[in-house]
Design a protein around this motif. Structure first.
Motif, PDB file in Angstrom:
ATOM      1  N   ARG A 176      35.699  14.903  37.899  1.00 34.12           N
ATOM      2  CA  ARG A 176      36.450  15.837  38.269  1.00 34.12           C
ATOM      3  C   ARG A 176      37.399  16.067  37.485  1.00 34.12           C
ATOM      4  O   ARG A 176      38.484  15.145  37.135  1.00 34.12           O
ATOM      5  CB  ARG A 176      37.035  15.540  39.759  1.00 34.12           C
ATOM      6  N   THR A 177      37.838  17.067  36.806  1.00 34.73           N
ATOM      7  CA  THR A 177      38.769  17.361  35.544  1.00 34.73           C
ATOM      8  C   THR A 177      40.031  18.205  36.048  1.00 34.73           C
ATOM      9  O   THR A 177      41.065  18.111  35.524  1.00 34.73           O
ATOM     10  CB  THR A 177      38.187  17.912  34.533  1.00 34.73           C
ATOM     11  N   TRP A 178      39.694  19.236  37.040  1.00 29.79           N
ATOM     12  CA  TRP A 178      40.849  20.132  37.457  1.00 29.79           C
ATOM     13  C   TRP A 178      40.373  20.930  38.756  1.00 29.79           C
ATOM     14  O   TRP A 178      39.442  20.869  39.093  1.00 29.79           O
ATOM     15  CB  TRP A 178      41.007  21.281  36.236  1.00 29.79           C
ATOM     16  N   HIS A 179      41.387  21.365  39.144  1.00 25.12           N
ATOM     17  CA  HIS A 179      41.413  21.986  40.604  1.00 25.12           C
ATOM     18  C   HIS A 179      42.562  23.083  40.858  1.00 25.12           C
ATOM     19  O   HIS A 179      43.625  22.734  40.318  1.00 25.12           O
ATOM     20  CB  HIS A 179      41.678  20.862  41.776  1.00 25.12           C
ATOM     21  N   THR A 180      42.124  24.216  41.350  1.00 29.93           N
ATOM     22  CA  THR A 180      43.265  25.079  41.930  1.00 29.93           C
ATOM     23  C   THR A 180      42.956  25.686  43.158  1.00 29.93           C
ATOM     24  O   THR A 180      41.733  25.700  43.578  1.00 29.93           O
ATOM     25  CB  THR A 180      43.656  26.060  40.842  1.00 29.93           C
ATOM     26  N   SER A 181      43.698  26.342  43.814  1.00 27.09           N
ATOM     27  CA  SER A 181      43.540  27.240  45.145  1.00 27.09           C
ATOM     28  C   SER A 181      44.586  28.101  45.262  1.00 27.09           C
ATOM     29  O   SER A 181      45.549  28.246  44.302  1.00 27.09           O
ATOM     30  CB  SER A 181      43.507  26.365  46.416  1.00 27.09           C
ATOM     31  N   GLY A 182      44.589  28.947  46.151  1.00 26.06           N
ATOM     32  CA  GLY A 182      45.780  29.857  46.322  1.00 26.06           C
ATOM     33  C   GLY A 182      45.718  30.805  45.232  1.00 26.06           C
ATOM     34  O   GLY A 182      44.796  31.376  44.683  1.00 26.06           O
ATOM     35  N   ARG A 183      47.153  31.290  44.895  1.00 20.49           N
ATOM     36  CA  ARG A 183      47.209  32.013  43.865  1.00 20.49           C
ATOM     37  C   ARG A 183      46.685  31.692  42.328  1.00 20.49           C
ATOM     38  O   ARG A 183      46.942  32.393  41.364  1.00 20.49           O
ATOM     39  CB  ARG A 183      48.774  32.672  43.694  1.00 20.49           C
ATOM     40  N   GLY A 184      46.555  30.289  42.270  1.00 20.05           N
ATOM     41  CA  GLY A 184      46.121  29.617  41.365  1.00 20.05           C
ATOM     42  C   GLY A 184      44.537  30.346  40.679  1.00 20.05           C
ATOM     43  O   GLY A 184      44.449  30.212  39.327  1.00 20.05           O
ATOM     44  N   THR A 185      44.130  31.081  41.538  1.00 21.17           N
ATOM     45  CA  THR A 185      42.757  31.673  40.929  1.00 21.17           C
ATOM     46  C   THR A 185      43.028  33.055  40.586  1.00 21.17           C
ATOM     47  O   THR A 185      42.131  33.804  40.100  1.00 21.17           O
ATOM     48  CB  THR A 185      41.946  31.640  42.128  1.00 21.17           C
ATOM     49  N   GLU A 186      44.414  33.656  40.603  1.00 24.27           N
ATOM     50  CA  GLU A 186      44.424  34.875  40.156  1.00 24.27           C
ATOM     51  C   GLU A 186      43.959  35.195  38.609  1.00 24.27           C
ATOM     52  O   GLU A 186      43.434  36.155  38.370  1.00 24.27           O
ATOM     53  CB  GLU A 186      45.920  35.286  40.509  1.00 24.27           C
ATOM     54  N   GLN A 187      44.550  34.155  37.857  1.00 25.96           N
ATOM     55  CA  GLN A 187      44.081  34.313  36.379  1.00 25.96           C
ATOM     56  C   GLN A 187      42.427  34.229  36.074  1.00 25.96           C
ATOM     57  O   GLN A 187      42.318  34.577  35.014  1.00 25.96           O
ATOM     58  CB  GLN A 187      44.588  33.212  35.554  1.00 25.96           C
ATOM     59  N   LEU A 188      41.877  33.642  37.073  1.00 24.02           N
ATOM     60  CA  LEU A 188      40.292  33.767  36.956  1.00 24.02           C
ATOM     61  C   LEU A 188      39.681  35.102  37.321  1.00 24.02           C
ATOM     62  O   LEU A 188      38.433  35.200  37.660  1.00 24.02           O
ATOM     63  CB  LEU A 188      39.832  32.777  37.935  1.00 24.02           C
ATOM     64  N   SER A 189      40.473  36.118  37.755  1.00 20.78           N
ATOM     65  CA  SER A 189      39.778  37.349  38.180  1.00 20.78           C
ATOM     66  C   SER A 189      40.499  38.506  37.289  1.00 20.78           C
ATOM     67  O   SER A 189      41.335  38.239  36.685  1.00 20.78           O
ATOM     68  CB  SER A 189      40.736  37.779  39.641  1.00 20.78           C
ATOM     69  N   HIS A 190      39.576  39.488  37.276  1.00 21.88           N
ATOM     70  CA  HIS A 190      39.977  40.738  36.500  1.00 21.88           C
ATOM     71  C   HIS A 190      40.565  41.676  37.325  1.00 21.88           C
ATOM     72  O   HIS A 190      41.257  42.633  36.718  1.00 21.88           O
ATOM     73  CB  HIS A 190      38.744  41.162  35.658  1.00 21.88           C
ATOM     74  N   THR A 191      40.412  41.531  38.849  1.00 24.77           N
ATOM     75  CA  THR A 191      41.038  42.479  39.454  1.00 24.77           C
ATOM     76  C   THR A 191      42.565  42.756  39.221  1.00 24.77           C
ATOM     77  O   THR A 191      42.960  43.676  39.190  1.00 24.77           O
ATOM     78  CB  THR A 191      40.744  41.867  40.914  1.00 24.77           C
ATOM     79  N   PHE A 192      43.307  41.473  39.343  1.00 23.88           N
ATOM     80  CA  PHE A 192      44.674  41.686  39.494  1.00 23.88           C
ATOM     81  C   PHE A 192      45.414  42.019  38.072  1.00 23.88           C
ATOM     82  O   PHE A 192      46.065  42.732  38.025  1.00 23.88           O
ATOM     83  CB  PHE A 192      45.376  40.483  39.836  1.00 23.88           C
ATOM     84  N   PRO A 193      44.762  41.589  36.886  1.00 30.06           N
ATOM     85  CA  PRO A 193      45.315  41.992  35.530  1.00 30.06           C
ATOM     86  C   PRO A 193      45.025  43.497  35.680  1.00 30.06           C
ATOM     87  O   PRO A 193      45.788  43.998  34.881  1.00 30.06           O
ATOM     88  CB  PRO A 193      44.638  41.061  34.769  1.00 30.06           C
ATOM     89  N   LEU A 194      43.898  43.999  35.918  1.00 28.11           N
ATOM     90  CA  LEU A 194      43.716  45.375  35.998  1.00 28.11           C
ATOM     91  C   LEU A 194      44.817  46.175  36.598  1.00 28.11           C
ATOM     92  O   LEU A 194      45.479  47.235  36.007  1.00 28.11           O
ATOM     93  CB  LEU A 194      42.382  45.825  36.208  1.00 28.11           C
ATOM     94  N   VAL A 195      44.703  45.901  37.890  1.00 26.01           N
ATOM     95  CA  VAL A 195      45.749  46.517  38.643  1.00 26.01           C
ATOM     96  C   VAL A 195      47.041  46.336  38.311  1.00 26.01           C
ATOM     97  O   VAL A 195      48.111  47.341  38.446  1.00 26.01           O
ATOM     98  CB  VAL A 195      45.538  46.061  40.235  1.00 26.01           C
ATOM     99  N   ASP A 196      47.618  45.003  37.845  1.00 29.53           N
ATOM    100  CA  ASP A 196      48.973  45.102  37.464  1.00 29.53           C
ATOM    101  C   ASP A 196      49.615  45.971  36.179  1.00 29.53           C
ATOM    102  O   ASP A 196      50.556  45.958  36.089  1.00 29.53           O
ATOM    103  CB  ASP A 196      49.311  43.493  37.124  1.00 29.53           C
ATOM    104  N   ILE A 197      48.483  46.511  35.607  1.00 27.38           N
ATOM    105  CA  ILE A 197      49.008  47.245  34.317  1.00 27.38           C
ATOM    106  C   ILE A 197      49.075  48.719  34.803  1.00 27.38           C
ATOM    107  O   ILE A 197      49.601  49.679  33.984  1.00 27.38           O
ATOM    108  CB  ILE A 197      48.060  47.180  33.199  1.00 27.38           C
ATOM    109  N   LEU A 198      48.728  49.044  35.985  1.00 30.18           N
ATOM    110  CA  LEU A 198      48.770  50.330  36.500  1.00 30.18           C
ATOM    111  C   LEU A 198      50.296  50.663  36.804  1.00 30.18           C
ATOM    112  O   LEU A 198      51.168  49.601  37.033  1.00 30.18           O
ATOM    113  CB  LEU A 198      48.109  50.512  37.819  1.00 30.18           C
ATOM    114  N   PRO A 199      50.760  51.808  36.595  1.00 32.02           N
ATOM    115  CA  PRO A 199      52.290  52.006  36.840  1.00 32.02           C
ATOM    116  C   PRO A 199      52.637  51.798  38.443  1.00 32.02           C
ATOM    117  O   PRO A 199      53.568  51.213  38.408  1.00 32.02           O
ATOM    118  CB  PRO A 199      52.098  53.724  36.737  1.00 32.02           C
TER     119      PRO A 199
END
Length: 238
Positions: A176-199
């Motif tokens: 086992r090399t790495w683990h995350t949970s909670g908001r640590g998964t945000e960077q593994l999503s395209h949803t939030f990066p797309l929404v975050d560039i909206l006005p």
């Protein structure tokens, strides 16, 4: 904004209008912070590549064709990303956040070039997991850890939360090399990066937004499991 309709509130939520030079100066000022954040993420990734690892037992999961060793889940690859999906036995709809996030992972062939694979593991019964996979339109492989302590041992116990875990195989030994949970998964999503560039951004109450910007309760605009099924799963064809 049901159905994407502009409301009286959103019609008033407009940034100030300026000339091109003023706008460019503001963008350039923001770009300094954006570039700094990018460099910090590069540094975080470099530190991640230098993490130690921990040897795991020889777990047995359950796949579509029955019991399968964890090392076999790699399917010959050296690296494995596991999304540990929250699960409630017998429930019609599973965690909306997990369902919405994993619905994004539909074209995973690019991982082959990196000697890696992505799968979902849940603590639920394999028959229920496979039925749910079809219901919401997921295409990656699903496995069950219902007959082992795998979920609990990688910080995703039965009745607990979700997680992302990464593993490395050396022959028949898995680490086992790495683990995350909670908001640590945000960077593994395209949803939030797309929404975050909206006005208007995510439009969630906890966020720092200008006065008058549309804001809603946290999670209220996220796709729930029935929404994902309607858009991408069996219900799309109904």
């Amino acid at each position: 904004m049901p159905g994407g309709t502009m409301t009286e509130q959103t019609a008033r939520a407009l940034p100030p209008v300026v000339d091109r030079e003023t706008w460019q100066a503001a963008v350039d000022e923001l770009r300094v912070r954006e570039k700094a954040a990018t460099r910090e993420l590069d540094a975080v990734a470099a530190q991640r590549r230098r993490l130690p690892m921990v040897k795991l037992p020889d777990y047995t999961l359950i796949g579509p064709d029955g019991p399968v060793r964890l090392v076999e889940v790699f399917d010959g690859r050296s690296q494995l990303i596991v999304y540990n999906h929250m699960w409630s036995d017998g429930a019609q709809w599973q965690c909306g956040g997990c369902t919405s996030l994993t619905s994004q992972y539909v074209r995973l062939g690019f991982l082959d070039n990196y000697d890696a694979r992505f799968v979902i593991v849940t603590n639920g019964p394999i028959a229920e997991a496979l039925a749910y996979k079809a219901e919401v339109g997921n295409t990656m492989e699903w496995y069950s850890s219902s007959d082992s302590s795998f979920g609990a041992d990688v910080d995703a116990p039965p009745g607990g939360g979700f997680a992302v875990n990464v593993f490395l195989r050396d022959g028949d030994t898995v680490y086992r090399t790495w683990h995350t949970s909670g908001r640590g998964t945000e960077q593994l999503s395209h949803t939030f990066p797309l929404v975050d560039i909206l006005p208007w951004g995510r439009q969630e109450e906890w966020q720092d937004s200008p006065d008058g910007w549309p804001q809603s309760p946290t999670y209220s605009k996220w796709l729930d499991s029935p929404d994902v099924a309607r858009l991408y799963g069996r219900r799309r064809e109904a």
